[in-house]
Scaffold this motif. Structure first.
Motif, PDB file in Angstrom:
ATOM      1  N   VAL A 415       0.820  -1.178  -0.015  1.00 49.30           N
ATOM      2  CA  VAL A 415       0.041  -0.089   0.052  1.00 49.30           C
ATOM      3  C   VAL A 415       0.779   1.436   0.084  1.00 49.30           C
ATOM      4  N   VAL A 416       0.271   2.138  -0.654  1.00 47.02           N
ATOM      5  CA  VAL A 416       0.949   3.462  -0.444  1.00 47.02           C
ATOM      6  C   VAL A 416       0.114   4.536   0.424  1.00 47.02           C
ATOM      7  N   LEU A 417       0.932   4.875   1.434  1.00 48.16           N
ATOM      8  CA  LEU A 417       0.038   5.770   2.552  1.00 48.16           C
ATOM      9  C   LEU A 417       0.329   7.097   2.377  1.00 48.16           C
ATOM     10  N   ASP A 418      -0.665   8.089   2.178  1.00 49.10           N
ATOM     11  CA  ASP A 418      -0.571   9.590   2.180  1.00 49.10           C
ATOM     12  C   ASP A 418      -0.363  10.076   3.258  1.00 49.10           C
ATOM     13  N   TYR A 419       0.856  10.825   3.777  1.00 53.81           N
ATOM     14  CA  TYR A 419       0.909  11.497   5.110  1.00 53.81           C
ATOM     15  C   TYR A 419       0.263  12.773   5.055  1.00 53.81           C
ATOM     16  N   ARG A 433       8.795  14.613  14.472  1.00 48.00           N
ATOM     17  CA  ARG A 433      10.313  14.761  14.160  1.00 48.00           C
ATOM     18  C   ARG A 433      10.926  13.455  13.962  1.00 48.00           C
ATOM     19  N   SER A 434      10.254  12.382  14.114  1.00 42.07           N
ATOM     20  CA  SER A 434      10.917  10.912  13.821  1.00 42.07           C
ATOM     21  C   SER A 434       9.657  10.249  13.055  1.00 42.07           C
ATOM     22  N   LEU A 435      10.253   9.065  12.481  1.00 44.11           N
ATOM     23  CA  LEU A 435       9.636   8.002  11.728  1.00 44.11           C
ATOM     24  C   LEU A 435       8.433   7.491  12.792  1.00 44.11           C
ATOM     25  N   ALA A 436       8.801   7.213  14.042  1.00 45.94           N
ATOM     26  CA  ALA A 436       8.155   6.582  14.972  1.00 45.94           C
ATOM     27  C   ALA A 436       6.910   7.762  15.355  1.00 45.94           C
ATOM     28  N   GLU A 437       7.239   8.918  15.244  1.00 47.29           N
ATOM     29  CA  GLU A 437       5.975   9.723  15.566  1.00 47.29           C
ATOM     30  C   GLU A 437       5.289  10.041  14.264  1.00 47.29           C
ATOM     31  N   ARG A 438       5.751   9.936  13.266  1.00 47.00           N
ATOM     32  CA  ARG A 438       4.910   9.893  12.009  1.00 47.00           C
ATOM     33  C   ARG A 438       3.920   8.624  11.895  1.00 47.00           C
ATOM     34  N   LEU A 439       4.682   7.620  12.063  1.00 44.91           N
ATOM     35  CA  LEU A 439       3.889   6.311  12.070  1.00 44.91           C
ATOM     36  C   LEU A 439       2.802   6.241  13.107  1.00 44.91           C
ATOM     37  N   PHE A 440       3.062   6.770  14.434  1.00 44.67           N
ATOM     38  CA  PHE A 440       1.932   6.479  15.366  1.00 44.67           C
ATOM     39  C   PHE A 440       0.905   7.412  14.856  1.00 44.67           C
ATOM     40  N   ALA A 441       1.394   8.634  14.380  1.00 46.30           N
ATOM     41  CA  ALA A 441      -0.105   9.695  14.189  1.00 46.30           C
ATOM     42  C   ALA A 441      -0.898   8.861  13.167  1.00 46.30           C
ATOM     43  N   LEU A 442      -0.203   8.428  12.170  1.00 48.16           N
ATOM     44  CA  LEU A 442      -0.882   7.694  10.843  1.00 48.16           C
ATOM     45  C   LEU A 442      -1.739   6.634  11.529  1.00 48.16           C
ATOM     46  N   THR A 443      -1.307   5.944  12.499  1.00 49.51           N
ATOM     47  CA  THR A 443      -2.182   4.781  13.027  1.00 49.51           C
ATOM     48  C   THR A 443      -3.472   5.454  13.666  1.00 49.51           C
ATOM     49  N   ILE A 444      -3.130   6.721  14.522  1.00 48.43           N
ATOM     50  CA  ILE A 444      -4.288   7.197  15.327  1.00 48.43           C
ATOM     51  C   ILE A 444      -5.112   7.949  14.418  1.00 48.43           C
ATOM     52  N   LEU A 445      -4.688   8.770  13.426  1.00 48.06           N
ATOM     53  CA  LEU A 445      -5.523   9.722  12.631  1.00 48.06           C
ATOM     54  C   LEU A 445      -5.627   9.053  11.162  1.00 48.06           C
ATOM     55  N   GLY A 446      -5.275   7.855  10.871  1.00 50.30           N
ATOM     56  CA  GLY A 446      -5.392   7.568   9.574  1.00 50.30           C
ATOM     57  C   GLY A 446      -6.728   6.459   9.445  1.00 50.30           C
ATOM     58  N   ASP A 447      -7.093   6.902   8.127  1.00 49.64           N
ATOM     59  CA  ASP A 447      -8.307   5.692   7.874  1.00 49.64           C
ATOM     60  C   ASP A 447      -8.215   5.504   6.249  1.00 49.64           C
ATOM     61  N   ASP A 448      -9.246   5.210   5.735  1.00 49.84           N
ATOM     62  CA  ASP A 448      -9.358   4.907   4.214  1.00 49.84           C
ATOM     63  C   ASP A 448      -8.836   6.090   3.503  1.00 49.84           C
ATOM     64  N   ARG A 449      -8.800   7.210   3.665  1.00 51.58           N
ATOM     65  CA  ARG A 449      -8.266   8.627   3.192  1.00 51.58           C
ATOM     66  C   ARG A 449      -6.783   8.428   3.195  1.00 51.58           C
ATOM     67  N   ALA A 450      -6.291   7.740   4.009  1.00 49.74           N
ATOM     68  CA  ALA A 450      -4.667   7.763   3.937  1.00 49.74           C
ATOM     69  C   ALA A 450      -4.260   6.650   3.031  1.00 49.74           C
ATOM     70  N   VAL A 451      -5.089   5.915   2.465  1.00 48.02           N
ATOM     71  CA  VAL A 451      -4.723   4.735   1.440  1.00 48.02           C
ATOM     72  C   VAL A 451      -4.780   5.233   0.028  1.00 48.02           C
ATOM     73  N   LEU A 452      -3.500   5.808  -0.493  1.00 47.73           N
ATOM     74  CA  LEU A 452      -3.583   6.608  -1.907  1.00 47.73           C
ATOM     75  C   LEU A 452      -3.577   5.454  -2.963  1.00 47.73           C
ATOM     76  N   GLU A 453      -2.946   4.294  -2.683  1.00 49.49           N
ATOM     77  CA  GLU A 453      -3.024   3.248  -3.773  1.00 49.49           C
ATOM     78  C   GLU A 453      -2.626   1.772  -3.046  1.00 49.49           C
ATOM     79  N   THR A 454      -3.518   0.895  -3.753  1.00 50.46           N
ATOM     80  CA  THR A 454      -3.281  -0.597  -3.084  1.00 50.46           C
ATOM     81  C   THR A 454      -2.970  -1.410  -4.281  1.00 50.46           C
ATOM     82  N   PHE A 455      -1.826  -2.286  -3.991  1.00 50.64           N
ATOM     83  CA  PHE A 455      -1.538  -3.272  -4.850  1.00 50.64           C
ATOM     84  C   PHE A 455      -1.490  -4.795  -4.612  1.00 50.64           C
ATOM     85  N   ALA A 456      -2.281  -5.484  -5.500  1.00 51.86           N
ATOM     86  CA  ALA A 456      -2.060  -6.996  -5.129  1.00 51.86           C
ATOM     87  C   ALA A 456      -1.447  -7.658  -6.188  1.00 51.86           C
ATOM     88  N   ALA A 457      -0.688  -8.737  -5.949  1.00 53.27           N
ATOM     89  CA  ALA A 457       0.046  -9.381  -6.928  1.00 53.27           C
ATOM     90  C   ALA A 457       0.888  -8.322  -7.939  1.00 53.27           C
TER      91      ALA A 457
END
Ligand code: GUN
Ligand code: ZN
Length: 465
Positions: A415-419, A433-457
């Motif tokens: 998946v391509v997630l849109d910051y 300021r860090s990847l951990a911080e960005r990742l955490f915010a993505l998991t708390i604030l993100g949902d389907d809107r954060a998924v820019l593109e999905t690839f299968a096989a």
């Protein structure tokens, strides 16, 4: 960017991974027929469970990375600096302010319940009688099943989920419809016909013999076809007679690679009911254990109220539990004790449990999982969250040889997630300021809107409008 990069990756030691066997433009400049594809963005994937190796060694991160894909498989993930010069004119798909991760793995969900998500007011047993059974009745109609299967898969892909362990209904037609829709998209999916022969309306029951025969027919038709797998699916102990559980256990042992998918210890009233129905058994898990519905590829949804002995038994048999936070909160079932289960060595995946769960998004499941742990005085590290939604789910399903991270040769499900998916997310990322911080915010604030593109096989199966 000047950011400290944790984990293994472009600034840390990363052992070179050989590309897959065979020629491609990456190895051979003259091969113009290659189907090699390159995707450039920040790239993050799990390497191991943070509980086993520590957070820093649990992931690999490339701030400016390239993911190479060929013939539906991962060739390599690595730093753009090293990989771009070797690409010999292969087109590079570039994403700005984006993060590429493996596709999400949902270890428990019901496709027929898509249309009844967000149904008000009840706990498990009343919720089943009031909303679920009448809804599932409609799946006797193959046209209805086909319509919902398509809506369901679209919704999964909109949310970045590329593999799921899925309940059908008691009707075998519901599973045909689901697998047919999944096959068209070349998805790695696991599903099964529900077995239920008692304690449910007549219109929704099978018999031990018909449940066995219908399941067998579906296994012969679908199990191992493309990327599809079959799960023997007794709904839960209260809706199957001992005779049905006996036949389900026999079937589970009959074909290699089959799954077993059911519910376990979700709700207090349910647990009391199981005690009444099976007084001769030691507890809820012992019912399944007795009928040999346990072991590798047996996946139990919920496990909210398990005792230590049950956790030990799950661990020693290689069984897995699906942690379904949005569902557990929505139905008031209780707080899942992740530390306890993992302390005993139980394989744990993340599930949405739609329609008792309230979102198809594994990002939203992680948001709620974080809160479930907070309510117990525990923490959920963002890299553990990443692991649960990807490689941990794959391990729970014994699919980690095929999916879950970007190791060479695995299925190219990503998946391509849109910051910058929303104004708030974009603004929050500016402060991070860090990847951990960005990742955490993505998991708390993100949902389907954060998924820019999905690839299968390796194929694009969803692109946000
Ligand atoms: N237990 C038995 N059936 C179900 C179901 O459909 N959903 C949930 N959450 N629990 C169940
Ligand atoms: Zn469920």
């Amino acid at each position: 960017m000047g950011e400290a990069v944790g984990g293994r990756g472009s600034t840390a030691h990363s052992p070179p991974q050989p590309p897959m066997a065979g020629t491609n433009a990456y190895e051979n400049e003259t091969d113009m027929t290659s189907s090699l594809k390159a995707y450039r963005a920040a790239i993050l994937h799990s390497l191991a469970d943070p509980a086993e190796v520590g957070v820093e060694r649990s992931y690999e991160y490339f701030e400016d990375g390239v993911l190479l894909v060929e013939d539906g498989r991962i060739v390599e993930a690595g730093p753009a600096e090293r990989l771009l010069p070797k690409l010999n004119g292969v087109e590079v798909h570039e994403y700005r302010n984006a993060l590429i991760t493996p596709g999400f793995v949902d270890t428990h969900i019901h496709y027929p319940q898509t249309g009844m998500i967000a149904s008000y007011g009840e706990q498990l047993l009343d919720w089943l009688n009031t909303y679920t059974f009448p809804t599932e009745r409609q799946f006797a109609d193959p046209a209805k099943a086909a319509e919902v299967a398509e809506i369901f898969l679209k919704e999964l892909l909109r949310n970045g989920t590329t593999t799921a362990l899925v309940f059908g209904t008691v009707h075998k037609e519901s599973v045909d419809a689901f697998f047919a829709a999944a096959e068209k998209l070349d998805l790695r999916m696991i599903a099964g016909k529900v077995l239920m022969d008692r304690n449910a309306p007549d219109y929704l029951t099978d018999t031990p013999e018909s449940g066995y025969a219908d399941s067998k027919e579906l296994i012969e038709r679908w199990h191992g076809k493309g990327r599809l797998h079959y799960a023997v699916t007794p709904r839960f102990a209260p809706t199957s007679s001992p005779e049905q559980l006996e036949l389900a256990g026999r079937l589970f042992a009959e074909y290699p690679g089959l799954y077993m998918h059911t519910h376990l210890s979700e709700n207090r009233k349910e647990i009391d009911w199981v005690k009444e129905l099976f007084p001769e058994r030691q507890g809820y898990l012992d019912v399944y254990d007795h009928y040999r519905l346990i072991g590798p590829r047996a996946v139990f949804a919920h496990g909210v109220h398990l005792c230590d002995a049950e956790c030990r038994r799950l661990a020693e048999t290689g069984s897995a539990v699906a942690f379904c936070p949005t569902s557990n909160l929505f139905l008031g079932s209780g707080l899942f004790d992740l530390e306890k289960l993992e302390g005993h060595g139980v394989r744990v995946g993340l599930g949405t449990d739609v329609g008792a769960g309230t979102s198809f998004s594994q990002l939203q499941s992680l948001n709620e999982a974080y809160k479930v742990l907070q309510l117990q005085g525990k923490k959920l590290d963002p890299f553990k969250s990443l692991y649960l939604a990807t490689l941990g789910g794959a391990r729970a399903l014994y699919l980690d040889e095929r999916i879950g991270n970007f190791a060479a040769g695995k299925d190219a499900d990503f998946v391509v997630l849109d910051y910058q998916a929303t104004p708030l997310l974009a603004y929050r990322m500016q402060q991070a300021r860090s990847l951990a911080e960005r990742l955490f915010a993505l998991t708390i604030l993100g949902d389907d809107r954060a998924v820019l593109e999905t690839f299968a096989a390796g194929q694009s199966v969803h692109r946000r409008a």
